[in-house]
Structure formats: C-alpha cells, structure tokens
Scaffold this active site. Structure first.
Site, mmCIF file in Angstrom:
data_model
loop_
_atom_site.group_PDB
_atom_site.id
_atom_site.type_symbol
_atom_site.label_atom_id
_atom_site.label_comp_id
_atom_site.label_asym_id
_atom_site.label_seq_id
_atom_site.Cartn_x
_atom_site.Cartn_y
_atom_site.Cartn_z
ATOM 1 N N LYS A 42 55.095 -13.457 -8.342
ATOM 2 C CA LYS A 42 56.361 -12.920 -8.830
ATOM 3 C C LYS A 42 56.418 -11.436 -8.499
ATOM 4 C CE LYS A 42 59.176 -11.698 -12.703
ATOM 5 N NZ LYS A 42 59.140 -11.221 -14.089
ATOM 6 N N ALA A 89 64.486 -12.370 -17.782
ATOM 7 C CA ALA A 89 64.696 -11.186 -18.618
ATOM 8 C C ALA A 89 65.994 -11.273 -19.409
ATOM 9 C CB ALA A 89 64.702 -9.902 -17.794
ATOM 10 N N GLY A 90 65.894 -10.870 -20.675
ATOM 11 C CA GLY A 90 67.062 -10.754 -21.532
ATOM 12 C C GLY A 90 67.251 -11.860 -22.534
ATOM 13 N N ASN A 143 59.306 -13.913 -22.046
ATOM 14 C CA ASN A 143 58.065 -13.502 -22.690
ATOM 15 C C ASN A 143 58.349 -12.982 -24.100
ATOM 16 O OD1 ASN A 143 55.270 -11.318 -21.715
ATOM 17 N ND2 ASN A 143 55.570 -12.558 -23.499
#
Length: 331
Positions: free
Chosen positions: A174, A261-262, A283
């Site tokens: 990644k 993300a978010g 995460n």
C-alpha cells in the site's frame, strides 16, 4: 434384514433411505451425486478409510454421516481479486492505535478481514525480545500489506517498500505519500512518481489518493493495482464526504476501488459498498471505538450488508409517495 423388494434400510445424514442390498459405500456416494474420492464417510460412528469405500458393503440399519469440504464463511461466491489474488472479505483493517497486539488480533478475528496493513518501522535494537506483531497475527494465514504511512516524499516511500520486500518478500503493498502533517492529504505529484517507479520494479501498489477520478485514472495507467480514494481525512471519522467523485472513480476504474480513510461508523462502511466500491480499509474507526472488538464485528456486517445492497440494486427514487398496497377495492 433384506426387505422383500431386495432393499435394506439405512440412515444417511439423519435421513432414512432404502437402498439395494449389496450396495457399497462408494456406490451410495455416487448415487447421491458425490464423487467417492471427494467425500469422507462415518459408518456407525467409525470413520471408514476412503481407500476401502468401494469394498465396504452397506448393511441393514447402518447409520452414516457423509461429509465434504466447503468454503467457510462465504456462501455467495462473491469474492474480489487484486493483482491476481482472491479474497472473500472486502474489509481491510489496520494494525495501529490498539492498546496492545492481543486486542489487535482479537479485533482482526471479529472483523473477518484477510488483509492487514502494517507499517514498516525500525526494529527495537535495545530490546530484541519485545513483542512483535507477527507473534499475534500469523503472516502465513493473514495477508500483510506493508504501507508507507508517515512518508512525505516519493523517495522515502520507495525506500521503505524496498526494505519491506527484503524483510518479508512482499510485492503487494500500500502506497501513500502525504503532503503535509495537518490534513494528511496525499501529495499526488509524489504519489504518481512513486507509483511509476514501484511498478517498474515489480511492486504491485495499492495506492491511497485524493477522491479525484482524473488522478485515479492516471494512477491506474502508471501501474496501480488498486485505487484507494479517501472518504475523509485520515483518522477523522467524518464518513464519505463526496459520494459523487467516489462513484465516478468506481465507474471509470479498471482495477479495484476501496475507500481508504475517514470511516467512523458502520453506516459509513455500508455506504461505501453501496456506491460500488470493492472494499473498505479502516483502522481508527475500530481501534478507537469504546469496544474495538464489537466495532470490528459491526464493520464486518456493514461491509457485507452494503455489498448485498449494491448487488440487489436499489429502487428508483420518486418525487412523490407511491402506495405499497393497491388502492383498487378499497373499503
């Protein structure tokens, strides 16, 4: 006892049956539509060696259990693939911010994820016996996805992933190259440059990027094996802020698209899947929940529900009400 019609009575997986006297276990399996070489048979609580199925004859009153292997946890066959590797779970989880590795491993188990992102960091030379992630999450069972979290230049990211490949042999990675520390937004110029270099070196980069369909296509052309647009700033928990551009990226991509993300709650994950994304990476949403294990289970269910909703196809939107019950014959 053989019945007058030349049959005997047996029980197979709890069901009573009559079969021809003299029938072998292999013959029974074939009659049921199963290749004998692909099943296991228990006869009267004793497992029968597969090599003898063709020789063992059934007797009146036999009780049989016939089993075979099936794929666990996925009855739909709805898998996804990246760089030629196929996975059942569409949820990828990170390994940061947990109170310890044990909690991280428990959350991973609850999430059902088959891929975890791992940061590449220096070893602790002062305490070589300190616990390591690999002591709790087996890289032979779970796919490790080394990432370049914390890198702010293409050179740093490339260097980090070269070390990761040397350390674990990983080529599926990644890539994220950040622009600045306050927003953690990706620097797309550096990200594109790193993607080109890594792809030429044989890496298979899954790339974190802005939610821009033009930038996403350029990354794909440069060698990205998956596009990972942000839903909102990293660690913000704000949910998907621009569904329009995420949908445009999905529609134009020839490689998997995963929101990265978010995500803050289960409904955010479900919404990403309803937009047609191939998966979701998260995460903080799990690690910083009051109950990370329970939240991991919630995210698993949300991703599965969102995917089913997308596959089912939502109803059309209408400006006015439309009754569910017919009006004809109304009293």
């Amino acid at each position: 006892m053989t019945h007058i019609d030349g049959t005997i009575s047996i029980t197979v997986n709890g069901e009573h049956r009559r079969v021809a006297a003299g029938l072998t276990l292999a013959g029974l399996a074939s009659e049921l539509g199963f290749p004998p070489e692909k099943v296991a048979v228990e006869r009267n609580l004793v497992v029968v060696p597969r090599s003898t199925l063709g020789a063992v004859q059934l007797a009146d009153g036999d009780e049989l259990e016939i089993v075979h292997f099936v794929g666990g946890g996925d009855h739909s066959g709805d898998t996804w693939s990246v760089a030629g590797r196929t996975f059942r779970s569409r949820l990828i989880v990170g390994t940061g911010k947990y109170k310890d590795f044990a909690q991280n491993a428990a959350a991973l188990e609850a999430s059902g994820a088959e891929i975890v992102t791992v940061a590449v960091r220096r070893v602790n030379v002062s305490d070589p016996k300190a616990p390591m992630l690999t002591d709790f999450i087996d890289p032979k069972k779970i796919t490790y996805l080394p990432n370049t979290a914390g890198c702010f230049t293409a050179d740093d990211a490339i260097r980090t992933l070269r070390l990761a490949r040397e350390a674990g042999g990983w080529d599926l990675v990644k890539l994220e190259v950040l622009g600045e520390a306050r927003t953690l937004y990706p620097d797309m110029v550096e990200t594109l440059r790193a993607t080109e270099v890594l792809a030429k070196e044989g890496f298979l980069p899954m790339v974190y990027c802005v939610d821009d369909p033009i930038a996403a296509k350029r990354l794909e052309d440069a060698g990205a094996v998956a596009i990972m647009p942000l839903g909102a700033p990293i660690g913000s928990g704000l949910g998907i802020q621009n569904e329009v551009t995420i949908r445009l990226i999905v529609e134009g991509a020839g490689v998997p698209v995963l929101v990265d993300a978010g995500v803050g709650q289960a409904s955010d994950a479900a919404r990403a899947m309803e937009l047609g994304c191939d998966g979701v990476l998260m995460n903080t949403a799990i690690a910083e929940a009051k109950d990370p294990i329970l939240m991991a289970a919630a995210m698993k269910a949300a991703v599965e529900a969102g995917r089913l909703s997308y596959r089912a196809g939502r109803m059309g939107k209408r400006r006015y009400a439309d009754p569910s019950s017919p009006l004809a014959g109304l009293i």
